[in-house]
Scaffold this active site. Structure first.
Site, PDB file in Angstrom:
ATOM      1  N   LYS A 151      42.964  55.649   5.247  1.00  0.00           N
ATOM      2  CA  LYS A 151      41.837  56.287   6.029  1.00  0.00           C
ATOM      3  C   LYS A 151      42.141  56.743   7.450  1.00  0.00           C
ATOM      4  O   LYS A 151      42.678  56.049   8.356  1.00  0.00           O
ATOM      5  CB  LYS A 151      40.327  56.328   5.955  1.00  0.00           C
ATOM      6  N   LYS A 253      39.930  66.453  -8.374  1.00  0.00           N
ATOM      7  CA  LYS A 253      38.929  65.517  -9.172  1.00  0.00           C
ATOM      8  C   LYS A 253      38.516  66.101 -10.417  1.00  0.00           C
ATOM      9  O   LYS A 253      37.201  66.711 -10.408  1.00  0.00           O
ATOM     10  CB  LYS A 253      38.053  64.907  -7.853  1.00  0.00           C
TER      11      LYS A 253
HETATM   12 MG    MG Z   1      40.441  62.972  -0.018  1.00  0.00          MG
END
Ligand code: MG
Length: 341
Positions: A151, A253
């Site tokens: 991240k 997803k």
């Molecule tokens: Mg992502």
């Protein structure tokens, strides 16, 4: 055929801090479809701060669907759930699990003849402090992972550039490093920061800024490829992102798009556009993760997918699929190959 909906709550190993609250557990519902000796399983696990539907809405919609199931065509019941994709994903997942069991083949094979038997997965490096992040990255590589995900965007660009550079020096050139900024940068900061990160050999950056058009603008001016994730929430969004020609990777997803069939449409669009589809789970239960693993296997490519999320849970509804040498071995049993214990 019987249609049941059952709630679960699974504690996280450590609390997850989002932009406005800390989450200590994941709550969802399992859908089961039983027919004779066979039972198909699906998972709905909306993510607070990410999903547009609450768990209450998901549960209510599935309860309505259960009442209509059997007396109405399946497609109509699935269409009814289209506005609540997590609920649709659970019912469609159970339907596909049951269909694959009836056919006597793994779910991945039902989704695509060309499904692979092992899915390469990325390790997520959670530490934000450089020395700890380097340690985590080195441990992941020692454990067999060949792709790392970090991240970025929470600290200053200078800190991110230093951290990514330190990890690159520690793991060598053969390990793939991918980044996720979750839309943190404005367009100019994204272009400038990706330019500075390019020397570290970054494979791609998810959501360098927010919104499909803005991400495409960054992609058109960056040597680091860019990916859409939360800015593209439907197959239509993904099609629009791909049509820009400047977005090279799409995150798929199955849970957030509405199930395995919808996810396969997104993967086909990416393939047609010459882009890469990366399939990810959402810290859902072992049932939801297994669904994502089968979709990833059906995608059939050698790219690493983001389905190694079960280790973030302290408890689970079923024994999860083991990760060995940076891969998940896709179950060869008919159907999903995972069911509650
Ligand atoms: Mg992502």
């Amino acid at each position: 055929m019987s249609f049941d909906v059952g709630p679960y709550e699974l504690p996280l190993v450590s609390p997850m801090v989002t932009s406005y609250r800390s989450i200590e557990s994941r709550r969802g519902v399992l859908v089961s479809l039983a027919e004779g000796r066979l039972t198909g399983w699906g998972d709905a696990c909306p993510m607070v701060g990410w999903s547009r539907s609450s768990l209450n809405e998901v549960t209510n919609q599935l309860t309505v669907a259960a009442a209509r199931f059997g007396s109405e065509p399946l497609d109509d019941v699935l269409d009814m759930l289209a506005a609540v994709p997590e609920a649709r994903a659970a019912l469609a997942g159970a339907v596909y699990d049951l269909s694959a069991q009836r056919a006597g083949i793994p779910l991945a094979r039902l989704l695509a003849d060309t499904a692979v038997e092992r899915v390469r997965v990325n390790a997520s490096i959670g530490a934000t402090e450089t020395d700890r992040a380097v340690d985590e990255a080195s441990q992941a590589v020692t454990a067999g992972f060949t792709t790392l995900k970090l991240k970025v965007g929470a600290a200053s660009p200078a800190v991110d550039v230093a951290r990514v550079g330190a990890i690159r020096r520690a793991v060598g050139d053969d390990v793939e490093i991918r980044l996720d900024a979750n839309g943190a940068w404005d367009v100019d900061t994204a272009i400038e920061t990706l330019h500075r990160l390019a020397d570290s050999g970054v494979a791609f950056c998810e959501e360098p800024t927010a919104g499909i058009d803005a991400i495409a603008t960054v992609g058109s001016q960056s040597s680091v490829p860019v990916a859409v994730d939360e800015s593209a929430r439907t197959v239509d969004d993904i099609a629009r992102a791909l049509s820009s020609g400047a977005i090279n990777v799409v995150v798929v997803k199955p849970q957030a798009l509405g199930g395995p069939d919808v996810a396969m449409r997104a993967i086909d669009l990416a393939r047609t556009a010459g882009a890469t589809a990366v399939v990810t789970s959402m810290i859902d239960s072992a049932i939801g993760v297994a669904h994502a693993v089968h979709v990833a296997a059906a995608a059939g490519s050698e790219v690493a997918h983001g389905v190694a999320t079960s280790m973030l849970l302290a408890d689970d509804v079923a024994r999860g699929l083991p990760i060995e040498d940076g891969h998940v071995v896709v179950p060869t049993r008919p159907g999903l190959g995972v069911s509650p214990t």
